[in-house]
Write an enzyme that holds these catalytic residues in place. Sequence first.
Site, short mmCIF file in Angstrom:
data_model
loop_
_atom_site.label_atom_id
_atom_site.label_comp_id
_atom_site.label_asym_id
_atom_site.label_seq_id
_atom_site.Cartn_x
_atom_site.Cartn_y
_atom_site.Cartn_z
N PRO A 144 0.77 -0.95 0.10
CG PRO A 144 -1.18 -1.35 1.78
CD PRO A 144 0.00 -2.43 0.91
N GLY A 250 15.16 -8.62 -10.98
CA GLY A 250 14.84 -9.55 -12.40
C GLY A 250 13.57 -10.50 -13.49
CB ALA A 255 6.82 -9.27 -16.55
CD GLU A 376 5.50 -6.40 -15.06
OE1 GLU A 376 6.12 -5.75 -14.64
OE2 GLU A 376 4.90 -7.26 -14.45
CB THR A 378 5.09 4.66 -13.19
OG1 THR A 378 6.23 5.03 -13.08
CG2 THR A 378 4.05 4.05 -11.77
P1 TGC Z 1 18.00 -0.04 -7.97
O1 TGC Z 1 19.34 0.42 -6.41
O2 TGC Z 1 18.71 0.27 -9.18
O3 TGC Z 1 18.48 -1.19 -8.10
C1 TGC Z 1 18.63 -3.10 -7.13
C2 TGC Z 1 19.37 -3.60 -7.37
O4 TGC Z 1 18.18 -4.25 -8.46
C3 TGC Z 1 19.32 -4.00 -10.01
N1 TGC Z 1 18.65 -4.11 -10.86
C4 TGC Z 1 17.43 -4.99 -11.99
N2 TGC Z 1 18.47 -6.11 -11.71
C5 TGC Z 1 17.45 -6.88 -12.84
N3 TGC Z 1 15.90 -6.51 -13.58
C6 TGC Z 1 15.64 -5.21 -13.16
N4 TGC Z 1 15.19 -4.29 -14.35
C7 TGC Z 1 16.08 -4.13 -12.51
N5 TGC Z 1 16.49 -3.01 -11.86
C8 TGC Z 1 17.45 -2.20 -10.63
C9 TGC Z 1 20.57 -3.40 -10.04
O5 TGC Z 1 21.35 -3.39 -10.94
C10 TGC Z 1 20.82 -3.66 -8.30
O6 TGC Z 1 20.99 -4.74 -8.52
P2 TGC Z 1 22.82 -4.79 -7.17
O7 TGC Z 1 23.56 -6.12 -7.44
O8 TGC Z 1 23.61 -3.74 -7.35
O9 TGC Z 1 21.91 -4.69 -6.25
O10 TGC Z 1 17.41 -0.17 -7.25
P3 TGC Z 1 16.16 1.09 -7.10
O11 TGC Z 1 15.23 1.18 -5.23
O12 TGC Z 1 16.82 2.52 -6.66
O13 TGC Z 1 14.97 1.02 -7.50
C11 TGC Z 1 15.33 1.14 -9.07
C12 TGC Z 1 14.04 1.60 -9.84
C13 TGC Z 1 12.79 2.47 -9.47
C14 TGC Z 1 13.76 1.17 -11.40
C15 TGC Z 1 13.14 0.15 -9.36
O14 TGC Z 1 13.09 -0.17 -8.19
C16 TGC Z 1 11.81 -0.04 -10.29
O15 TGC Z 1 11.83 -0.62 -11.25
N6 TGC Z 1 10.42 0.64 -9.22
C17 TGC Z 1 9.04 -0.02 -10.43
C18 TGC Z 1 7.95 -0.88 -9.09
C19 TGC Z 1 7.46 -1.71 -10.60
O16 TGC Z 1 7.78 -2.24 -11.30
N7 TGC Z 1 6.70 -2.78 -9.65
C20 TGC Z 1 6.70 -3.26 -10.65
C21 TGC Z 1 5.33 -4.89 -9.22
S1 TGC Z 1 4.91 -5.65 -10.21
C22 TGC Z 1 3.69 -5.73 -11.32
O17 TGC Z 1 3.45 -4.58 -11.04
C23 TGC Z 1 2.78 -6.78 -12.13
S2 TGC Z 1 1.64 -5.86 -12.76
C24 TGC Z 1 0.82 -7.38 -13.46
C25 TGC Z 1 1.16 -8.56 -15.37
O18 TGC Z 1 2.41 -7.67 -15.26
O19 TGC Z 1 0.30 -8.55 -15.82
P1 FAD Z 2 3.22 5.55 -6.53
O1 FAD Z 2 4.39 4.66 -6.79
O2 FAD Z 2 2.64 6.01 -5.17
O3 FAD Z 2 3.20 6.46 -8.08
C1 FAD Z 2 2.47 7.63 -7.99
C2 FAD Z 2 2.32 8.30 -8.95
O4 FAD Z 2 3.92 9.30 -8.42
C3 FAD Z 2 2.88 7.76 -10.32
O5 FAD Z 2 2.98 8.52 -11.45
C4 FAD Z 2 4.83 7.44 -10.21
O6 FAD Z 2 5.22 7.25 -11.44
C5 FAD Z 2 5.04 8.71 -9.87
N1 FAD Z 2 6.08 8.82 -8.76
C6 FAD Z 2 6.30 8.09 -8.23
N2 FAD Z 2 8.31 8.50 -7.93
C7 FAD Z 2 8.57 9.12 -8.15
C8 FAD Z 2 10.15 10.31 -8.96
N3 FAD Z 2 11.12 9.68 -8.13
N4 FAD Z 2 9.93 10.49 -9.62
C9 FAD Z 2 8.09 10.90 -11.24
N5 FAD Z 2 7.60 10.27 -10.45
C10 FAD Z 2 7.31 9.80 -9.43
N6 FAD Z 2 2.25 -5.11 -8.57
C11 FAD Z 2 2.66 -6.41 -8.26
O7 FAD Z 2 3.33 -6.18 -7.29
N7 FAD Z 2 1.91 -7.53 -8.03
C12 FAD Z 2 0.77 -7.47 -9.07
O8 FAD Z 2 0.20 -8.40 -9.95
C13 FAD Z 2 0.46 -6.67 -9.99
N8 FAD Z 2 -0.38 -5.89 -10.37
C14 FAD Z 2 -1.32 -5.16 -10.60
C15 FAD Z 2 -2.56 -4.92 -11.31
C16 FAD Z 2 -2.58 -4.19 -11.04
C17 FAD Z 2 -4.61 -3.48 -12.07
C18 FAD Z 2 -2.01 -2.82 -11.32
C19 FAD Z 2 -2.97 -1.47 -11.58
C20 FAD Z 2 -1.13 -2.18 -10.55
C21 FAD Z 2 -0.55 -4.13 -9.77
N9 FAD Z 2 0.62 -3.64 -9.48
C22 FAD Z 2 1.19 -4.96 -8.91
C23 FAD Z 2 1.18 -2.27 -9.41
C24 FAD Z 2 1.80 -1.76 -9.75
O9 FAD Z 2 3.01 -2.46 -9.69
C25 FAD Z 2 2.28 -0.35 -9.11
O10 FAD Z 2 0.26 0.19 -8.74
C26 FAD Z 2 2.72 0.65 -9.76
O11 FAD Z 2 4.45 0.04 -9.93
C27 FAD Z 2 2.81 1.11 -9.00
O12 FAD Z 2 3.16 1.78 -8.43
P2 FAD Z 2 1.55 2.79 -6.94
O13 FAD Z 2 0.36 2.47 -7.77
O14 FAD Z 2 2.08 2.62 -5.83
O15 FAD Z 2 1.82 4.29 -7.37
#
Ligand code: TGC
Ligand code: FAD
Length: 397
Positions: A144, A250, A255, A376, A378
């Site tokens: 959350p 990773g 994805a 995955e 934003t």
């Molecule tokens: P940062 O210090 O940059 O990285 C930490 C460690 O991770 C490594 N790394 C990666 N490794 C593999 N693949 C990647 N894409 C990687 N990106 C970074 C990095 O080299 C480092 O490794 P090490 O060995 O030095 O420890 O970490 P940070 O905390 O500064 O974060 C960077 C940031 C903002 C890019 C990362 O936190 C991020 O990508 N945030 C977005 C979160 C996100 O995408 N959440 C998705 C949740 S799952 C989901 O949404 C499923 S949706 C359902 C569906 O797919 O249909």
């Molecule tokens: P926040 O991180 O609160 O972001 C809010 C806004 O602030 C965004 O516009 C963002 O880009 C912006 N922002 C944040 N930080 C910065 C910055 N440093 N600079 C500029 N802008 C910034 N997650 C899972 O783990 N597993 C799942 O299976 C999964 N499935 C999902 C399915 C659906 C339908 C949806 C909607 C989400 C799902 N998610 C899942 C969660 C999804 O990965 C998160 O919603 C996403 O990573 C963004 O997090 P948040 O919603 O908390 O937004």
Amino acid sequence: MLTNTSWANPLDLVDITSVLTPEERQVRDSVRAVCAKSIDPYVAGWFESGELPVARELTRELGAVGLLGMHLEGYGCAGMSAVDYGLACLELEASDSGIRSLVSVQGSLAMFAIWAYGSEEQKQEWLPRMAAGEAIGCFGLTEPDFGSDPGGMRTTARRDGDDWVLNGTKMWITNGSIADVAVVWAQTGEAGGGIRGFVVPTDSHGFSAPLIHHKLSLRASITSELVLEEVRLPGSAILPGVRGLKGPLGCLSEARYGIVWGAMGAARSAFQTALEYAGQRIQFDRPISGFQLTQQKLAWMNQELTNGTLLALHLGRLKDTKGLRPDQVSVGKLNNVSKAIEICRVARTVLGANGISLEFPVIRHANNLESVLTYEGTVEMHTLIVGQALTGQAAFR
Ligand code: TGC
Ligand code: FAD
């Protein structure tokens, strides 16, 4: 040599199909056939009711044709190429982003985590059943209070004798309420990479997954909270192969790669609908496709669809040969999802009032892509990842 344009395929003007192998075309066509039979006739109804009543049957059907974890080797997985997987994602998302999500989360997040980081015992226990669609997985990273910044997560795993005890809440988790197994990321406080992954059977005492209601996007998909209250797991539940945030990140790379392709599927469906509609809709005594302003919209949609599909194919070929860096995946996700949602919005205008009706897939795709734009990573996160690759400076904090 110029050829006669009367054979032009409006959905593939530059003939991208010609650079696919016969096997790749077969994968594309067989996924398209499954979608036409088992998804397309029903998906608008699922979206309207905000339910996926056939989730289990559909998952089994997708497993039976080898679509779950299809790019993984062994353990009952099909071992196909990255391009094959991409083409499958494109076809699934041409039906609905929610169905592609089901497949992405199962194969690229939950199964990939176990496949890449799991013990042999974990792999044997879960992967064959997940590949067959007999067991459904989910992936709990977001909380959350920690979405874009998952490194701050509050879910904890503490040692108690040989066991691990998990506490915390995950949010927005696809497949959560129907999952048999959840891959949950938690802070252990261990030195040298405190975030660890855990394989959590969802019938564990203290685990629950309440459904999230009131979504206006990805309605043909199950989205849930995961609540972990003193969930006690054996020591063998930890994923031994990775420590730290690079573990979940990773999986995200896998994805996100699928989404690069998938978004072009939603865009293709919207473009195709607009093209067909424009050819049939008469205003001012002629089809609206004859007006220059409509043609400008159609030409622009075609151009972005072509560019995005070629980018996906290029990244796929690279993944199959050299591998991809995370920033390369971000270029694809950022471009293709942003362009796909624009294509859907332009297509919607071509349909006039019909563009807001569920009788056509366009507004459904546009609404779905609002989620795809956010999950995955934003738009802003991928922009910053690309910015970091370009400048060498991380601007996240
Ligand atoms: P940062 O210090 O940059 O990285 C930490 C460690 O991770 C490594 N790394 C990666 N490794 C593999 N693949 C990647 N894409 C990687 N990106 C970074 C990095 O080299 C480092 O490794 P090490 O060995 O030095 O420890 O970490 P940070 O905390 O500064 O974060 C960077 C940031 C903002 C890019 C990362 O936190 C991020 O990508 N945030 C977005 C979160 C996100 O995408 N959440 C998705 C949740 S799952 C989901 O949404 C499923 S949706 C359902 C569906 O797919 O249909
Ligand atoms: P926040 O991180 O609160 O972001 C809010 C806004 O602030 C965004 O516009 C963002 O880009 C912006 N922002 C944040 N930080 C910065 C910055 N440093 N600079 C500029 N802008 C910034 N997650 C899972 O783990 N597993 C799942 O299976 C999964 N499935 C999902 C399915 C659906 C339908 C949806 C909607 C989400 C799902 N998610 C899942 C969660 C999804 O990965 C998160 O919603 C996403 O990573 C963004 O997090 P948040 O919603 O908390 O937004």
